[in-house]
Design an enzyme around this catalytic site. Structure first.
Site, PDB file in Angstrom:
ATOM      1  N   LYS A   1       0.873  -1.189   0.076  1.00  0.00           N
ATOM      2  CA  LYS A   1      -0.234   0.119   0.030  1.00  0.00           C
ATOM      3  C   LYS A   1       0.881   1.348  -0.111  1.00  0.00           C
ATOM      4  O   LYS A   1       0.635   2.135  -0.580  1.00  0.00           O
ATOM      5  CB  LYS A   1      -1.067   0.076   1.166  1.00  0.00           C
ATOM      6  CG  LYS A   1      -1.793   1.193   1.255  1.00  0.00           C
ATOM      7  CD  LYS A   1      -2.762   0.829   2.515  1.00  0.00           C
ATOM      8  CE  LYS A   1      -3.704   2.198   2.458  1.00  0.00           C
ATOM      9  NZ  LYS A   1      -4.412   2.080   3.714  1.00  0.00           N
TER      10      LYS A   1
ATOM     11  N   GLU B   1      -4.973  -6.636  14.655  1.00  0.00           N
ATOM     12  CA  GLU B   1      -4.703  -5.204  14.133  1.00  0.00           C
ATOM     13  C   GLU B   1      -6.033  -4.142  14.475  1.00  0.00           C
ATOM     14  O   GLU B   1      -5.606  -3.281  14.734  1.00  0.00           O
ATOM     15  CB  GLU B   1      -4.037  -5.347  12.872  1.00  0.00           C
ATOM     16  CG  GLU B   1      -3.248  -4.141  12.407  1.00  0.00           C
ATOM     17  CD  GLU B   1      -2.260  -4.437  11.389  1.00  0.00           C
ATOM     18  OE1 GLU B   1      -1.072  -4.695  11.393  1.00  0.00           O
ATOM     19  OE2 GLU B   1      -2.702  -4.269  10.156  1.00  0.00           O
TER      20      GLU B   1
ATOM     21  N   HIS C   1      -5.171 -33.204  17.777  1.00  0.00           N
ATOM     22  CA  HIS C   1      -4.156 -33.947  18.444  1.00  0.00           C
ATOM     23  C   HIS C   1      -3.081 -33.000  18.757  1.00  0.00           C
ATOM     24  O   HIS C   1      -1.714 -33.258  19.044  1.00  0.00           O
ATOM     25  CB  HIS C   1      -3.216 -34.961  17.240  1.00  0.00           C
ATOM     26  CG  HIS C   1      -4.542 -35.871  16.618  1.00  0.00           C
ATOM     27  ND1 HIS C   1      -4.509 -37.125  16.999  1.00  0.00           N
ATOM     28  CD2 HIS C   1      -5.579 -35.817  15.843  1.00  0.00           C
ATOM     29  CE1 HIS C   1      -5.611 -37.935  16.846  1.00  0.00           C
ATOM     30  NE2 HIS C   1      -6.073 -36.831  15.746  1.00  0.00           N
TER      31      HIS C   1
ATOM     32  N   LYS D   1       8.731  -0.550  14.460  1.00  0.00           N
ATOM     33  CA  LYS D   1       9.412  -0.633  13.495  1.00  0.00           C
ATOM     34  C   LYS D   1      10.557   0.741  13.501  1.00  0.00           C
ATOM     35  O   LYS D   1      11.573   0.674  13.130  1.00  0.00           O
ATOM     36  CB  LYS D   1       8.396   0.212  12.409  1.00  0.00           C
ATOM     37  CG  LYS D   1       7.543  -0.751  11.838  1.00  0.00           C
ATOM     38  CD  LYS D   1       6.537  -0.133  10.491  1.00  0.00           C
ATOM     39  CE  LYS D   1       5.329  -0.853  10.468  1.00  0.00           C
ATOM     40  NZ  LYS D   1       4.484  -0.241   9.393  1.00  0.00           N
TER      41      LYS D   1
ATOM     42  N   GLU E   1      10.579  -4.636   4.831  1.00  0.00           N
ATOM     43  CA  GLU E   1      10.691  -6.135   4.501  1.00  0.00           C
ATOM     44  C   GLU E   1      10.526  -6.209   3.013  1.00  0.00           C
ATOM     45  O   GLU E   1      10.956  -6.809   2.326  1.00  0.00           O
ATOM     46  CB  GLU E   1       9.552  -6.839   5.254  1.00  0.00           C
ATOM     47  CG  GLU E   1       9.743  -7.092   6.702  1.00  0.00           C
ATOM     48  CD  GLU E   1       8.955  -6.243   7.605  1.00  0.00           C
ATOM     49  OE1 GLU E   1       8.863  -4.923   6.837  1.00  0.00           O
ATOM     50  OE2 GLU E   1       8.560  -6.266   8.685  1.00  0.00           O
TER      51      GLU E   1
ATOM     52  N   GLY F   1      -4.946  -2.046   4.666  1.00  0.00           N
ATOM     53  CA  GLY F   1      -4.108  -2.825   4.370  1.00  0.00           C
ATOM     54  C   GLY F   1      -4.815  -4.360   4.623  1.00  0.00           C
ATOM     55  O   GLY F   1      -4.716  -5.082   3.765  1.00  0.00           O
ATOM     56  N   ARG F   2      -5.170  -4.371   5.791  1.00  0.00           N
ATOM     57  CA  ARG F   2      -5.901  -5.741   6.018  1.00  0.00           C
ATOM     58  C   ARG F   2      -7.324  -5.893   5.366  1.00  0.00           C
ATOM     59  O   ARG F   2      -8.063  -7.096   5.692  1.00  0.00           O
ATOM     60  CB  ARG F   2      -6.062  -5.956   7.645  1.00  0.00           C
ATOM     61  CG  ARG F   2      -6.801  -4.880   8.394  1.00  0.00           C
ATOM     62  CD  ARG F   2      -6.403  -4.932   9.758  1.00  0.00           C
ATOM     63  NE  ARG F   2      -6.803  -3.846  10.642  1.00  0.00           N
ATOM     64  CZ  ARG F   2      -6.321  -2.638  10.857  1.00  0.00           C
ATOM     65  NH1 ARG F   2      -5.270  -2.460  10.391  1.00  0.00           N
ATOM     66  NH2 ARG F   2      -6.871  -1.815  11.540  1.00  0.00           N
TER      67      ARG F   2
HETATM   68  O1  F6P Z   1       2.888  -2.720   9.802  1.00  0.00           O
HETATM   69  C1  F6P Z   1       1.502  -2.917   9.772  1.00  0.00           C
HETATM   70  C2  F6P Z   1       1.196  -2.760   8.262  1.00  0.00           C
HETATM   71  O2  F6P Z   1       0.956  -1.390   8.298  1.00  0.00           O
HETATM   72  C3  F6P Z   1      -0.341  -3.528   7.813  1.00  0.00           C
HETATM   73  O3  F6P Z   1      -1.337  -2.836   8.229  1.00  0.00           O
HETATM   74  C4  F6P Z   1      -0.064  -3.789   6.393  1.00  0.00           C
HETATM   75  O4  F6P Z   1      -0.945  -4.452   5.974  1.00  0.00           O
HETATM   76  C5  F6P Z   1       1.260  -4.028   6.238  1.00  0.00           C
HETATM   77  O5  F6P Z   1       1.754  -3.207   7.283  1.00  0.00           O
HETATM   78  C6  F6P Z   1       1.866  -3.841   5.037  1.00  0.00           C
HETATM   79  O6  F6P Z   1       1.830  -2.519   4.730  1.00  0.00           O
HETATM   80  P1  F6P Z   1       2.232  -2.158   2.775  1.00  0.00           P
HETATM   81  O7  F6P Z   1       0.945  -2.751   2.194  1.00  0.00           O
HETATM   82  O8  F6P Z   1       2.344  -0.606   3.084  1.00  0.00           O
HETATM   83  O9  F6P Z   1       3.525  -2.752   2.835  1.00  0.00           O
END
Ligand code: F6P
Length: 532
Positions: free
Chosen positions: A209, A357, A388, A499, A215, A271-272
């Site tokens: 987003k 979240e 199990h 972060k 990452e 995002g979610r």
């Molecule tokens: O760190 C949480 C978050 O902001 C989530 O809400 C989001 O889905 C994820 O990181 C990834 O963010 P992006 O789509 O901006 O890379």
């Protein structure tokens, strides 16, 4: 904007407190004896979904009081505010309109009076075009070969939704395309994946987003380096091997992704909640655009149900209220989701982000610290595997863990014998948890206390439509709870500090560890001293 309120100040909350005090003397099984119709009354059948909530530790009085709680809080007003594009995510000043994505062409979805339908239609057309070209072999890599492998690089909502749906809908997956989801910054994940792939036939979808996520950008850089090395490309990110999905075209372009290989979405898609947007491209590539739209159709149908059904017949409302009952009145700390369907094995981890979240908050909409529990810890894994592993605790442990069992009535990928046994196990577990067993003379370690609550949610088929409805059902359940808890379910400030501190710790200015506590400094020194 949204009316601020305290749910504890309602009459219903007080009544529920009184009812909760009587629960230790009650048995779910007795509710059934008192009302032979309970199993049909505490059941909602909607299209191809059936929710049986009769095995909950909730008498008729409790259910009525929970519905009264919904009536005595501004839930209805909140639902209208979300669907009408009000900026209900106040800490970020954003509207919450993921529902508009599953209702393309509907001009009623507006932010500040401006319709969002034209922009949605234009980007969905790109999802269609891109996915059809990739699926048909028309989209080619830099050496002219057709694509065989698609890597989605993203994390959180830019990973969990598409990954979960691609697995769930594998029955419909393209026969000769393989999908790889890379999220973790752990290099072993991407490096071991790339080792197995042919760069000439690999396409990378960078899903982010913000296009700033550490990452995702590092994994993307590693993929870029791989293409550069393997195919002698100067700027691989500017070739047909890369597509960007983002709400920040600016950042994606600055990164080098060609303008016409970017599909956008908007800040009003959390995002979610983004699998319905261009973030769903890998779903459309995997199962085809038509099936992707069926997924959206299912979610839209659930949106309508949520908006229109009376509270007592409203699946997300009932599930949300029962969760509140356990969290706020019976002291449950967690809730578990157990799909009896291996293809839904990622559903619990998808729900972890959606639920925790969204509702892992401790201040109200107006910023006051709340003095009641909010979102529970959500966990789970598939049955029968869980039986199990952790079912021992569910049957005989000391904690109350309300459960959602989920299963599909029909499974064309299984066979009748396996499926009969799978569903039989699920029904038996749900029944055993409720009934328990205390035979005369039984030693205490063989006693099952019972009275342990569960919902059973059945889908007639694991179709794209039903899956869309299932996901939207949980989205709205989370909404109901956040609304009644008077919290903002749509921000996620809690993830920022970690972060920021990671950036400080990793800064190459040399003073990265300054300001950290002794334990963290010592651990960092230990890592440095033991690194081979
Ligand atoms: O760190 C949480 C978050 O902001 C989530 O809400 C989001 O889905 C994820 O990181 C990834 O963010 P992006 O789509 O901006 O890379």
């Amino acid at each position: 904007m949204l009316t601020d309120f305290n749910p504890k100040a309602t009459q219903a909350w007080e009544q529920l407190n009184g009812l909760a005090a009587k629960i230790p003397e009650q048995n779910v099984a007795d509710y059934f004896s008192a009302d032979p119709q309970r199993h049909t009354r505490c059941c909602i059948e909607w299209r191809e979904l059936l929710l049986d909530y009769s095995k909950n530790l909730a008498s008729d009085q409790v259910l009525s009081a929970l519905l009264a709680l919904a009536e005595q809080t501004p839930l209805r007003q909140h639902i209208d505010a979300m669907f009408s594009g009000k900026r209900i995510n106040t800490t970020e000043g954003r509207a919450v309109l993921h529902a508009a994505l599953r209702d393309p062409g509907n001009d009623n979805y507006r932010v500040d009076g401006v319709g969002v339908a034209p922009a949605i239609t234009a980007e969905q057309q790109k999802i269609k075009d891109f996915s059809e070209r990739i699926r048909s072999g028309d989209w080619r890599g830099s050496t002219g070969k057709t694509i065989t492998d698609v890597i989605n690089i993203g994390i959180g909502g830019s990973d969990l939704g598409p990954k979960m749906v691609c697995l769930a809908l594998q029955e419909f997956a393209h026969p000769s395309l393989s999908f790889h989801f890379i999220s973790n910054v752990d290099g072993a994940e991407i490096l071991s994946t790339l080792k197995r792939l042919d760069p000439e036939t690999t396409l990378v979808i960078v899903s982010s987003k913000t296009f700033t996520t550490q990452e995702t950008l590092l994994n993307t850089q590693t993929a870029i380096d791989w293409f550069r090395r393997e195919l002698s490309l100067e700027k691989p990110q500017q070739t047909s091997h890369f597509i960007g999905l983002t709400a920040s075209r600016e950042n994606a372009e600055a990164y080098g992704i060609p303008a016409d290989q970017i599909i956008e979405f908007w800040d009003w898609v959390g995002g979610r909640y983004s699998l319905w947007s261009s973030i769903g491209l890998s779903i459309a590539v995997c199962v085809g655009y038509d099936r992707f739209t069926e997924l959206l159709d299912g979610a839209r149908a659930m949106d309508r149900h949520f908006q229109d059904a009376p509270l007592a017949e409203n699946m997300p409302v009932i599930m949300g209220l029962l969760g509140i009952w356990y969290s706020n009145f019976l002291g449950a700390q967690s809730t578990a989701v157990i799909p009896y369907c291996e293809r839904l094995s990622l559903f619990p981890s998808y729900l972890q982000q959606l639920d925790m979240e969204s509702n892992g908050k401790s201040v109200s909409r107006s910023g006051e610290v709340v003095d009641y529990n909010t979102g529970p810890i959500l966990w789970g894994q598939t049955g029968t595997n869980g039986q199990h592993a952790f079912f021992q605790l569910l049957h005989q442990g000391t904690r109350l863990v309300p459960l959602d069992f989920i299963a599909t009535v029909n499974d064309p990928l299984s066979n009748p014998e396996h499926h009969r046994i799978l569903l039989g196990n699920m029904l038996a577990q749900s029944a055993a948890l409720m009934a328990g067993q205390k035979l005369e003379g039984t030693p205490s370690h063989k006693i099952y206390p019972g009275n342990r609550p569960s919902n059973v949610l059945l889908l007639q088929h694991l179709s794209p439509f039903n899956l869309g409805a299932l996901i939207a059902l949980y989205e709205h359940k989370v909404f109901v709870q956040g609304s009644i808890w008077n919290i903002n379910s749509f921000d996620q400030w809690g993830v920022e500090l970690g972060k920021k501190m990671a950036n400080e710790l990793l800064s190459d200015t040399g003073d990265g560890m300054e300001g950290f506590d002794p334990s963290t400094r010592r651990l960092s020194d230990y890592i440095s001293s033991k690194t081979d």
